[in-house]
Design an enzyme around this catalytic site. Structure first.
Site, PDB file in Angstrom:
ATOM      1  N   GLN A  34       0.824  -1.213   0.000  1.00 24.38           N
ATOM      2  CA  GLN A  34       0.000   0.000   0.000  1.00 24.38           C
ATOM      3  C   GLN A  34       0.859   1.265   0.000  1.00 24.38           C
ATOM      4  O   GLN A  34       2.055   1.222   0.246  1.00 24.38           O
ATOM      5  CB  GLN A  34      -0.911  -0.014   1.228  1.00 24.38           C
ATOM      6  CG  GLN A  34      -0.179  -0.288   2.543  1.00 24.38           C
ATOM      7  CD  GLN A  34      -1.039  -0.990   3.584  1.00 24.38           C
ATOM      8  OE1 GLN A  34      -2.265  -1.055   3.454  1.00 24.38           O
ATOM      9  NE2 GLN A  34      -0.421  -1.516   4.626  1.00 24.38           N
ATOM     10  N   TYR A  64     -10.813   4.714  19.051  1.00 20.26           N
ATOM     11  CA  TYR A  64     -10.820   3.437  18.335  1.00 20.26           C
ATOM     12  C   TYR A  64      -9.996   2.365  19.050  1.00 20.26           C
ATOM     13  O   TYR A  64     -10.476   1.262  19.305  1.00 20.26           O
ATOM     14  CB  TYR A  64     -10.295   3.690  16.921  1.00 20.26           C
ATOM     15  CG  TYR A  64     -10.127   2.444  16.091  1.00 20.26           C
ATOM     16  CD1 TYR A  64     -11.219   1.868  15.452  1.00 20.26           C
ATOM     17  CD2 TYR A  64      -8.881   1.856  15.932  1.00 20.26           C
ATOM     18  CE1 TYR A  64     -11.063   0.727  14.687  1.00 20.26           C
ATOM     19  CE2 TYR A  64      -8.727   0.714  15.165  1.00 20.26           C
ATOM     20  CZ  TYR A  64      -9.814   0.154  14.538  1.00 20.26           C
ATOM     21  OH  TYR A  64      -9.660  -0.981  13.785  1.00 20.26           O
ATOM     22  N   GLN A  65      -8.776   2.694  19.394  1.00 14.25           N
ATOM     23  CA  GLN A  65      -7.872   1.660  19.946  1.00 14.25           C
ATOM     24  C   GLN A  65      -8.315   1.186  21.321  1.00 14.25           C
ATOM     25  O   GLN A  65      -8.223   0.012  21.636  1.00 14.25           O
ATOM     26  CB  GLN A  65      -6.433   2.177  20.073  1.00 14.25           C
ATOM     27  CG  GLN A  65      -6.048   3.177  19.022  1.00 14.25           C
ATOM     28  CD  GLN A  65      -5.079   2.643  18.015  1.00 14.25           C
ATOM     29  OE1 GLN A  65      -5.115   1.455  17.691  1.00 14.25           O
ATOM     30  NE2 GLN A  65      -4.235   3.494  17.524  1.00 14.25           N
ATOM     31  N   ASP A  89       0.635  -0.209  13.875  1.00 12.58           N
ATOM     32  CA  ASP A  89       1.036   1.024  14.562  1.00 12.58           C
ATOM     33  C   ASP A  89       1.350   0.774  16.035  1.00 12.58           C
ATOM     34  O   ASP A  89       2.036   1.559  16.671  1.00 12.58           O
ATOM     35  CB  ASP A  89      -0.072   2.072  14.452  1.00 12.58           C
ATOM     36  CG  ASP A  89      -1.421   1.487  14.830  1.00 12.58           C
ATOM     37  OD1 ASP A  89      -2.036   0.836  13.967  1.00 12.58           O
ATOM     38  OD2 ASP A  89      -1.850   1.633  15.993  1.00 12.58           O
ATOM     39  N   ALA A 141      -2.518 -12.251   7.711  1.00 10.92           N
ATOM     40  CA  ALA A 141      -3.235 -12.851   8.842  1.00 10.92           C
ATOM     41  C   ALA A 141      -4.139 -14.002   8.412  1.00 10.92           C
ATOM     42  O   ALA A 141      -4.403 -14.909   9.203  1.00 10.92           O
ATOM     43  CB  ALA A 141      -4.048 -11.789   9.557  1.00 10.92           C
ATOM     44  N   ASP A 159      -7.772  -5.609  13.975  1.00  9.90           N
ATOM     45  CA  ASP A 159      -7.617  -4.171  13.745  1.00  9.90           C
ATOM     46  C   ASP A 159      -7.092  -4.012  12.332  1.00  9.90           C
ATOM     47  O   ASP A 159      -5.924  -3.725  12.110  1.00  9.90           O
ATOM     48  CB  ASP A 159      -6.613  -3.617  14.767  1.00  9.90           C
ATOM     49  CG  ASP A 159      -6.279  -2.160  14.501  1.00  9.90           C
ATOM     50  OD1 ASP A 159      -7.072  -1.469  13.836  1.00  9.90           O
ATOM     51  OD2 ASP A 159      -5.212  -1.712  14.967  1.00  9.90           O
ATOM     52  N   TYR A 228     -12.900   9.204  10.997  1.00  3.16           N
ATOM     53  CA  TYR A 228     -13.315   8.101  10.115  1.00  3.16           C
ATOM     54  C   TYR A 228     -14.573   8.548   9.358  1.00  3.16           C
ATOM     55  O   TYR A 228     -15.373   9.326   9.895  1.00  3.16           O
ATOM     56  CB  TYR A 228     -13.602   6.827  10.922  1.00  3.16           C
ATOM     57  CG  TYR A 228     -12.377   6.088  11.428  1.00  3.16           C
ATOM     58  CD1 TYR A 228     -11.112   6.342  10.903  1.00  3.16           C
ATOM     59  CD2 TYR A 228     -12.485   5.116  12.422  1.00  3.16           C
ATOM     60  CE1 TYR A 228      -9.998   5.656  11.370  1.00  3.16           C
ATOM     61  CE2 TYR A 228     -11.372   4.423  12.890  1.00  3.16           C
ATOM     62  CZ  TYR A 228     -10.130   4.701  12.361  1.00  3.16           C
ATOM     63  OH  TYR A 228      -9.040   4.019  12.821  1.00  3.16           O
TER      64      TYR A 228
HETATM   65  N1  AAT Z   1      -4.814   0.940  14.526  1.00  3.24           N
HETATM   66  C1  AAT Z   1      -4.806   1.585  13.252  1.00  3.24           C
HETATM   67  C2  AAT Z   1      -5.865   1.247  12.416  1.00  3.24           C
HETATM   68  C3  AAT Z   1      -5.906   0.446  11.370  1.00  3.24           C
HETATM   69  S1  AAT Z   1      -4.471  -0.181  10.744  1.00  3.24           S
HETATM   70  C4  AAT Z   1      -4.844  -1.591   9.831  1.00  3.24           C
HETATM   71  C5  AAT Z   1      -3.602  -2.442   9.576  1.00  3.24           C
HETATM   72  O1  AAT Z   1      -4.021  -3.704   9.038  1.00  3.24           O
HETATM   73  C6  AAT Z   1      -2.593  -1.865   8.581  1.00  3.24           C
HETATM   74  O2  AAT Z   1      -1.364  -1.680   9.214  1.00  3.24           O
HETATM   75  C7  AAT Z   1      -2.518  -2.929   7.469  1.00  3.24           C
HETATM   76  O3  AAT Z   1      -1.217  -3.079   6.930  1.00  3.24           O
HETATM   77  C8  AAT Z   1      -2.966  -4.180   8.214  1.00  3.24           C
HETATM   78  N2  AAT Z   1      -3.481  -5.265   7.354  1.00  3.24           N
HETATM   79  C9  AAT Z   1      -4.261  -5.152   6.258  1.00  3.24           C
HETATM   80  N3  AAT Z   1      -4.499  -6.360   5.719  1.00  3.24           N
HETATM   81  C10 AAT Z   1      -3.859  -7.275   6.482  1.00  3.24           C
HETATM   82  C11 AAT Z   1      -3.719  -8.694   6.419  1.00  3.24           C
HETATM   83  N4  AAT Z   1      -4.285  -9.408   5.438  1.00  3.24           N
HETATM   84  N5  AAT Z   1      -2.981  -9.305   7.384  1.00  3.24           N
HETATM   85  C12 AAT Z   1      -2.393  -8.589   8.372  1.00  3.24           C
HETATM   86  N6  AAT Z   1      -2.492  -7.239   8.473  1.00  3.24           N
HETATM   87  C13 AAT Z   1      -3.213  -6.578   7.542  1.00  3.24           C
HETATM   88  C14 AAT Z   1      -7.271   0.181  10.825  1.00  3.24           C
HETATM   89  C15 AAT Z   1      -8.077   1.427  10.644  1.00  3.24           C
HETATM   90  C16 AAT Z   1      -9.484   1.188  10.176  1.00  3.24           C
HETATM   91  C17 AAT Z   1      -9.963   2.292   9.270  1.00  3.24           C
HETATM   92  C18 AAT Z   1     -11.434   2.263   9.069  1.00  3.24           C
HETATM   93  N7  AAT Z   1     -11.857   3.120   7.976  1.00  3.24           N
END
Ligand code: AAT
Length: 291
Positions: A34, A64-65, A89, A141, A159, A228
């Protein structure tokens, strides 16, 4: 019209765009998965953007967290093994760290560059990785969960980013089935489940998959996150067959658990917010109760 059209083309929220003024671009790069952007905004502090979508800002990340971590963990008497999907993060790890009952925290994030960039620009989030209970797995994942041992987690927190790009598989039935398998009986899942204002169909699909897969209970909860789209975000929160989990009445209040109280106070979550998160407006009740 013209140049600005591209901003209204995101398939997750066609015809709308949200903007924050950029004071300074701090990082811009492209990983294998990305586009990553970090900027300093005028009124929300530093902002992390992936593929043009705001993932977090310094000002409202707490909402959110804290909710995605404590809704599931405060619903279990003594969670020990926890898995985080995504969350590179470190913010969700930081929140899980408050729970002194937790012995092991696995995290599976697909994009190493997100982790490295956040370490540099968001140290108050990535400090989550410093907890000695954390083991990092860099990878997809969906694959990680296919290979996870059966029944090993008390809680799984997804997340992940919106289901376009690398997170597409994470809202599909096979993924939920591997989660249910990896959870112990009476274990819990909390996954990001988009906005009730924008994504009724997606939420309905997730609800029907979850009701078929998780034989304990399944709920939609939500909270307010100003940056968001629509200003709110939801969570699908489910338990597997086994000792019943009453999500609406948390048995493990954070006030008793917060081992790191001195390091950073909770800004958003408390027991009242937990209970309130399950209350739905009438339109959402009507739309979602069908599923
Ligand atoms: N806490 C911050 C919010 C996030 S981050 C989402 C994370 O998921 C990103 O770092 C991304 O690289 C990771 N991610 C995406 N796909 C996968 C996958 N298949 N396996 C593992 N990690 C993955 C989310 C914010 C939500 C926003 C809502 N609009």
């Amino acid at each position: 019209s013209g140049e600005s059209c591209k901003y209204f083309n995101n398939p997750m929220w066609p015809g709308e765009a949200h903007s924050l003024k950029v004071e300074k671009i701090l990082f811009k790069g492209k990983s294998d998965y990305q586009e990553i952007l970090v900027f300093e905004s005028t009124s929300y502090g530093k902002v992390l953007v992936l593929d043009g979508i705001v993932q977090l800002t310094e000002k409202d990340e707490c909402a959110y967290q804290e909710m995605i971590a404590h809704l599931p963990l405060c619903s279990l008497p003594s969670p020990k093994n926890v898995l985080v999907v995504g969350g590179g993060d470190g913010g969700v790890l930081r929140e899980i760290s408050r729970h002194s009952s937790v012995e092991r925290i696995d995290i599976c994030e697909i994009d190493k560059m997100v982790i490295d960039v956040c370490e540099k620009y968001f140290p108050y989030l990535s400090l989550g990785f410093e907890d000695p209970r954390v083991s990092l797995h860099v990878g997809d994942a969906a694959k990680f969960l296919r290979e996870a041992s059966e029944g090993m987690y008390d809680a799984i927190i997804v997340d992940s980013s919106d289901p376009i790009g690398p997170a597409q598989e994470l809202v599909e039935r096979p993924f939920f089935e591997t989660i249910a398998r990896a959870l112990r009986p009476g274990g819990v899942l909390c996954t990001m489940a988009e906005s009730m204002w924008l994504h009724t169909h997606l939420i309905q699909d997730m609800l029907s998959i979850c009701r078929a897969t998780f034989k304990g209970s399944v709920h939609y909860a939500w909270t307010s996150v100003p940056t968001y789209p629509s200003g709110s975000i939801g969570f699908m929160i489910c338990s597997t067959d086994g000792p019943p989990v009453d999500f609406l009445n948390p048995v493990n209040p954070i006030e008793k658990q917060d081992a790191r109280k001195s390091q950073r106070e909770l800004k958003f979550y408390n027991t009242e917010m937990h209970k309130a998160a399950f209350a739905l407006p009438s339109f959402a009740k009507k739309e979602l109760n069908k599923f």
